[in-house]
Design a protein around this motif. Sequence first.
Motif, PDB file in Angstrom:
ATOM      1  N   ASN A 148     -58.047 -53.392 -38.793  1.00 50.78           N
ATOM      2  CA  ASN A 148     -57.148 -52.092 -38.391  1.00 50.78           C
ATOM      3  C   ASN A 148     -55.749 -52.673 -39.044  1.00 50.78           C
ATOM      4  OD1 ASN A 148     -58.982 -51.107 -36.919  1.00 50.78           O
ATOM      5  ND2 ASN A 148     -57.997 -51.611 -35.073  1.00 50.78           N
ATOM      6  N   LYS A 149     -55.492 -53.870 -39.278  1.00 49.49           N
ATOM      7  CA  LYS A 149     -54.371 -54.569 -39.953  1.00 49.49           C
ATOM      8  C   LYS A 149     -54.066 -53.999 -41.585  1.00 49.49           C
ATOM      9  CE  LYS A 149     -52.788 -58.517 -38.741  1.00 49.49           C
ATOM     10  NZ  LYS A 149     -52.800 -59.893 -38.410  1.00 49.49           N
ATOM     11  N   ARG A 150     -55.501 -54.245 -41.970  1.00 51.72           N
ATOM     12  CA  ARG A 150     -55.628 -53.818 -43.673  1.00 51.72           C
ATOM     13  C   ARG A 150     -55.196 -52.194 -43.555  1.00 51.72           C
ATOM     14  NH1 ARG A 150     -60.820 -57.236 -45.147  1.00 51.72           N
ATOM     15  NH2 ARG A 150     -59.735 -59.265 -45.193  1.00 51.72           N
ATOM     16  N   LEU A 151     -55.790 -51.415 -42.853  1.00 50.81           N
ATOM     17  CA  LEU A 151     -55.788 -49.993 -42.698  1.00 50.81           C
ATOM     18  C   LEU A 151     -54.329 -49.583 -42.572  1.00 50.81           C
ATOM     19  CD1 LEU A 151     -57.084 -47.179 -43.034  1.00 50.81           C
ATOM     20  CD2 LEU A 151     -57.404 -47.405 -40.499  1.00 50.81           C
ATOM     21  N   LEU A 152     -53.484 -50.317 -41.783  1.00 47.87           N
ATOM     22  CA  LEU A 152     -52.055 -50.019 -41.504  1.00 47.87           C
ATOM     23  C   LEU A 152     -51.122 -50.270 -42.640  1.00 47.87           C
ATOM     24  CD1 LEU A 152     -50.077 -49.224 -39.514  1.00 47.87           C
ATOM     25  CD2 LEU A 152     -50.073 -51.448 -38.628  1.00 47.87           C
ATOM     26  N   GLU A 170     -41.001 -54.683 -32.280  1.00 49.24           N
ATOM     27  CA  GLU A 170     -42.275 -54.213 -31.412  1.00 49.24           C
ATOM     28  C   GLU A 170     -43.613 -53.936 -32.289  1.00 49.24           C
ATOM     29  OE1 GLU A 170     -39.896 -52.198 -27.417  1.00 49.24           O
ATOM     30  OE2 GLU A 170     -40.680 -50.996 -29.378  1.00 49.24           O
ATOM     31  N   ARG A 171     -43.102 -53.259 -33.798  1.00 53.50           N
ATOM     32  CA  ARG A 171     -44.167 -53.028 -34.273  1.00 53.50           C
ATOM     33  C   ARG A 171     -44.737 -54.181 -35.059  1.00 53.50           C
ATOM     34  NH1 ARG A 171     -40.573 -48.900 -36.574  1.00 53.50           N
ATOM     35  NH2 ARG A 171     -39.969 -50.102 -38.115  1.00 53.50           N
ATOM     36  N   ASN A 172     -43.883 -55.264 -35.309  1.00 55.79           N
ATOM     37  CA  ASN A 172     -44.522 -56.463 -35.663  1.00 55.79           C
ATOM     38  C   ASN A 172     -45.331 -57.214 -34.723  1.00 55.79           C
ATOM     39  OD1 ASN A 172     -43.383 -56.347 -38.216  1.00 55.79           O
ATOM     40  ND2 ASN A 172     -41.229 -57.301 -37.747  1.00 55.79           N
ATOM     41  N   LEU A 173     -44.809 -57.118 -33.600  1.00 54.13           N
ATOM     42  CA  LEU A 173     -45.720 -57.726 -32.429  1.00 54.13           C
ATOM     43  C   LEU A 173     -47.263 -57.072 -32.087  1.00 54.13           C
ATOM     44  CD1 LEU A 173     -42.956 -58.409 -29.704  1.00 54.13           C
ATOM     45  CD2 LEU A 173     -44.224 -60.039 -31.276  1.00 54.13           C
ATOM     46  N   ALA A 174     -46.892 -55.678 -32.289  1.00 52.53           N
ATOM     47  CA  ALA A 174     -48.455 -54.913 -32.272  1.00 52.53           C
ATOM     48  C   ALA A 174     -49.293 -55.379 -33.428  1.00 52.53           C
ATOM     49  CB  ALA A 174     -47.843 -53.287 -32.083  1.00 52.53           C
ATOM     50  N   LYS A 175     -48.516 -55.412 -34.643  1.00 48.19           N
ATOM     51  CA  LYS A 175     -49.487 -55.724 -35.663  1.00 48.19           C
ATOM     52  C   LYS A 175     -50.165 -57.132 -35.579  1.00 48.19           C
ATOM     53  CE  LYS A 175     -47.674 -54.518 -39.673  1.00 48.19           C
ATOM     54  NZ  LYS A 175     -46.762 -54.383 -40.843  1.00 48.19           N
ATOM     55  N   MET A 176     -49.605 -57.961 -34.882  1.00 48.40           N
ATOM     56  CA  MET A 176     -50.026 -59.470 -34.687  1.00 48.40           C
ATOM     57  C   MET A 176     -51.339 -59.482 -34.064  1.00 48.40           C
ATOM     58  SD  MET A 176     -46.341 -61.717 -34.387  1.00 48.40           S
ATOM     59  CE  MET A 176     -47.345 -63.109 -33.928  1.00 48.40           C
ATOM     60  N   VAL A 177     -51.395 -58.749 -32.949  1.00 48.27           N
ATOM     61  CA  VAL A 177     -52.597 -58.652 -32.183  1.00 48.27           C
ATOM     62  C   VAL A 177     -53.682 -57.679 -32.450  1.00 48.27           C
ATOM     63  CG1 VAL A 177     -51.025 -59.210 -30.083  1.00 48.27           C
ATOM     64  CG2 VAL A 177     -51.500 -56.697 -30.556  1.00 48.27           C
ATOM     65  N   MET A 178     -53.510 -56.888 -33.642  1.00 51.77           N
ATOM     66  CA  MET A 178     -54.352 -56.019 -34.155  1.00 51.77           C
ATOM     67  C   MET A 178     -55.634 -56.891 -34.848  1.00 51.77           C
ATOM     68  SD  MET A 178     -52.510 -53.061 -36.274  1.00 51.77           S
ATOM     69  CE  MET A 178     -51.547 -51.633 -35.296  1.00 51.77           C
ATOM     70  N   PRO A 179     -56.727 -56.106 -34.841  1.00 51.81           N
ATOM     71  CA  PRO A 179     -57.801 -56.912 -35.648  1.00 51.81           C
ATOM     72  C   PRO A 179     -57.458 -56.679 -37.063  1.00 51.81           C
ATOM     73  CG  PRO A 179     -58.765 -55.350 -33.907  1.00 51.81           C
ATOM     74  CD  PRO A 179     -57.237 -55.149 -33.910  1.00 51.81           C
ATOM     75  N   LYS A 180     -58.247 -57.557 -37.840  1.00 46.49           N
ATOM     76  CA  LYS A 180     -57.924 -57.700 -39.190  1.00 46.49           C
ATOM     77  C   LYS A 180     -58.168 -56.365 -40.094  1.00 46.49           C
ATOM     78  CE  LYS A 180     -58.731 -61.530 -41.149  1.00 46.49           C
ATOM     79  NZ  LYS A 180     -59.384 -62.797 -41.958  1.00 46.49           N
TER      80      LYS A 180
END
Length: 517
Positions: free
Chosen positions: A477-481, A465-475
């Motif tokens: 927010n993904k870098r921040l995560l 679920e975390r990987n799926l949520a990361k895929m739909v994130m903007p770039k």
Amino acid sequence: MGKLRKKGESGAATLYIARNQALNKLQLSLPDFRRLCILKGIYPVEPKNKKKVNKGSSANRTYYYVKDIQWLAHEPVLNKFREFKSFLKKLKRAIGKEEPGTAERLEENKPVYTLDHIVKERYPTFIDAVRDLDDALSMVVLFSSLPQTDKIEGKVVKECKKLYVEFQHYVIASKSLRKVFFSIKGIYFQAEIFDHPVTWIMPYTFCQAMPADVDFRIMLTFIEFYKTLLGFINFKLFNSVGLFYPPKLTNVEMNSKHSVCGDSEMEEEGIAALSQSLLKLPQESNDEVELDQFPLETEDDEQLQKARKEQENIGRLQNLFSNCKIFLSREVPRDCLVFIIRSFGGKVSWSSSLALGSTFDETDEEITHQIVDRPLQGRKFLSRYYVQPQWIADSVNYQKLLPVEDYFPEVDLPAHLSPFVKEEEGDYIPPERQAMLDEMKEKVAPEKEENIDKISQTPTLTKEERNLAKMVMPKKNKRLLEKIEYSKRKKSSMVKKLQDKRKAIDDQKSVKKVKIK
């Protein structure tokens, strides 16, 4: 068409002024300008756009607000600075012409100024001064331990020592000390004054080395203001607990072999010893009932029970050493230990040949503990415990009298943990600190425990679920995560290293114990 304005005559350029321009406007030298800014609490500022402020130039300059400089222009101390400058010129002229009478007359009429009005300007209320007491108190304590040099007068050191001793007496009388920590830099204290925590550091009583790269002129300007501030605060604090100010001893007679001192010196030494109580103001008849004794109608029963429980815990802490009669050996740091023990209701004394102010001898059979920091030599008393100084601080931080067996002379002491550290999620927590936190959790109210259980039962996301949520994130927010996850992995690896290191130390200790047996 309106009149065109020149560059630098409008906008941000009119809000700031360069330091050289401020010096010309106030007609002050750079040392006097710095001194005045420190006393008034005015500091340089950084403009958002230096080119606009400096008419297109990118030169590095120091800027101040124009309003601050205009405010300094009306300061009464500014006139005193100018008068003192004129006084120095006249004094040098009189000394050069060999006119001792004129020089003596000028010295008697030397311009003097006070900082009372500046303290009132910067701190309109007493609580404002208490909130800003940390730095002032630490600076005063530092100067009270410095030696007299060509840069620091003995009068300044003596005044700082007097102010700090007065503050210590208030803490003892109000029993407001809460935390103690022996660090490498010095001894950290925290007191609760009018519901505000005040933290300061006290250096160890060693010979202080004067660093050559420190500008003591600036520090002396700060200490000049802090002395006035702390004097006001001490006066208010002494009145709040019903003590005379300046302090007076209830009984000047002390157990000491030094009889060469006069009465005034004996009283000063007795006050500085912190071993005796101070004289209280005559109590006026007060028939009014204190409102704090009655609960307000809007308060809930749970809040009242919580407040009463906290008050009971504070009351137990304030009387932590009330049943202890402690004697200090020659090698232990006397000043800080007397302050700590008396702040928690204990009785303390030392050898009368060591310093003034001792209240009982080492042979007293009622002594319960003796603080030592060397292997025991000579006579031992079976009616008392011999413990190392760390037992005092650890007992305060744990809010209970710890077992004395862990602090016997020549015994490896337990870890001395700082009570000022606040653990965050994922941090390494030593076993001793974890035991302390577990004891504190047992005192938590039941409703808080229920909330903790609810939080712990909330469902967490799985790895997919975390990987799926990361895929739909903007770039972005993904870098921040990813940065957050990297910092968590780095912290966890550091915690693992510390845990392995602690385990290795414990294994070595257990091996040593087996060999000794």
